[in-house]
Design an enzyme around this catalytic site. Sequence first.
Site, PDB file in Angstrom:
ATOM      1  N   GLY A 247       0.822  -1.210   0.000  1.00 48.24           N
ATOM      2  CA  GLY A 247       0.000   0.000   0.000  1.00 48.24           C
ATOM      3  C   GLY A 247       0.854   1.256   0.000  1.00 48.24           C
ATOM      4  O   GLY A 247       0.541   2.235  -0.685  1.00 48.24           O
ATOM      5  N   ASP A 248       1.960   1.230   0.759  1.00 44.31           N
ATOM      6  CA  ASP A 248       2.834   2.405   0.830  1.00 44.31           C
ATOM      7  C   ASP A 248       3.559   2.620  -0.506  1.00 44.31           C
ATOM      8  O   ASP A 248       3.742   3.762  -0.942  1.00 44.31           O
ATOM      9  CB  ASP A 248       3.838   2.249   1.975  1.00 44.31           C
ATOM     10  CG  ASP A 248       3.131   2.093   3.325  1.00 44.31           C
ATOM     11  OD1 ASP A 248       2.033   2.663   3.477  1.00 44.31           O
ATOM     12  OD2 ASP A 248       3.666   1.408   4.205  1.00 44.31           O
TER      13      ASP A 248
END
Lengths: 311, 311
Positions: A247-248
């Site tokens: 996600g990052d």
Amino acid sequence: MILTVTLNAALDVTYFVDSLVPRTSHRVDTVHERAGGKGVNVARVLSTLGRPAVVTGLRGGDTGDRLRGELRTAGLRDELVPVAGESRRTVTIVSREDGDATVFNQSGPSVTPREWEVFTERYTRLLRDADVVVLSGSLPPGLPADAYAHLVTLAREEGVATVLDTSGPALRAALAAGPDVVKPNADELAAVTGHEDVADAAAALRALGARTIVASRGPDGLHAITPEGSWRATPPERLTGNPTGAGDACVAALAAGLATGAPWPAVLCEAVALSAAAVLRPTAGDFDADAYRRFRTAVPVEEVHAARTHP
Amino acid sequence: MILTVTLNAALDVTYFVDSLVPRTSHRVDTVHERAGGKGVNVARVLSTLGRPAVVTGLRGGDTGDRLRGELRTAGLRDELVPVAGESRRTVTIVSREDGDATVFNQSGPSVTPREWEVFTERYTRLLRDADVVVLSGSLPPGLPADAYAHLVTLAREEGVATVLDTSGPALRAALAAGPDVVKPNADELAAVTGHEDVADAAAALRALGARTIVASRGPDGLHAITPEGSWRATPPERLTGNPTGAGDACVAALAAGLATGAPWPAVLCEAVALSAAAVLRPTAGDFDADAYRRFRTAVPVEEVHAARTHP
């Protein structure tokens, strides 16, 4: 530069054990420590891509001091603002037997109104040199639920685009301020809107104020609903590994895309390739550079037409 | 005074979660931090009983600084010797659902030969004012397996009685130095001697050099084999709670008994009463004072005659 905000920065501690057995004692043979929190991970990815990134947010106590030392070692510009409370740790237990991870997240330091005011002053100053600001992760105790809404509004006043990656009340409260991009995963999207269908949920978020929604669907890739159209982008291979940093890495690609003004299909292709390359590495904030180069030419991006009819 | 040695002192951190589910993320709502390691817990119990106790051992880094602050708060005299490495943390996950504890123990700092030499100098100086020395817990990396043997020998040279509470190679190597009392639990005893039967195993330990063996048998109490005779002491009630501090409370009672020269049946009665009162408290080093007063007049102590015949 891209400014990343981590209000609840953490020292991420990983303990390796033979196998996790509840109700027993475990000998921890290896301990890894690393500065973490989603915004810090985003800055690491950007920095590896050669894009100047600045880390701000809050840090406190001995753990905050260690965080700073860790950021220095990683070569990241540290603009974390001190608070009186102690920064949190996250503890991840990794079982060598099967590689599975079990995570324990502390809630973080209690932040006073005066500390929040000092932070927003620093943030406003940093916005002057920023092209894009990334707002990531949970809020520490003491901050109002509309903390991100306030930071989105300040960015808008400076003409800086925002990417928001949070969940629950913090996400809901920020929508009215009109963030440029929000990146919920399918579960977060359903929790905030009550809609299981990604397209319905995204439409609900747009109605609440978000310009663009990039919904992550785990191994199925991304579904983006933007003012310019809707697209689905899927990973070129089924991958197994560590999903925590994916996600990052995705947020880093979205921020980089906003900064350069690339068209959405190209941005989504980058975002899926970087996320997939991050899954292959055990630590959030890292990605497999070879896999990234291979994937970025192989991500199918498909336009989605609003052909669905609602009875 | 009673000197307690904790070569692998720790910051004991307790995380409370709703329920521990491997392979998921947990929100930690409450965090407790406390100076720990078996010797520190023994000193706490002695101090609560009004007996002067001094804490020595090794401490290092930020975690070592926190340990010192914690000992000061607890009113314990701190004679921990600094090392360059970082003191370990132990993390205990307590599930609110059922109260069960899952423990993760780091191995501790790597100790250099020079640091060990500095420690033994401090230890020798502290022995001059000591009546009894308690040697408790695991050895940190870098220390030789015969570290406790050396400390037992130094105590003997100063005429100070020793109580040793450790396991595995550290226990085995210390026996030849002739510790006055060793307090293994039944599992440790079986692991070191290969005998499942407590009397057989204790006889083997005595043959290796220990004067007195006080074997703890969990909820079944203590079995002591001494030069003056053998006794069994049993808790007055079946208790449920936290067994982790019971061993340290037992050691505190044994050390206090050695210091006053009380007869073994009286010492064992105190040891069982204190251990049982410690089970009632969630934190190692604490005990329930009311239960202790009630139990100490109600512990059956039975002499065991060597009536067994070995074919």
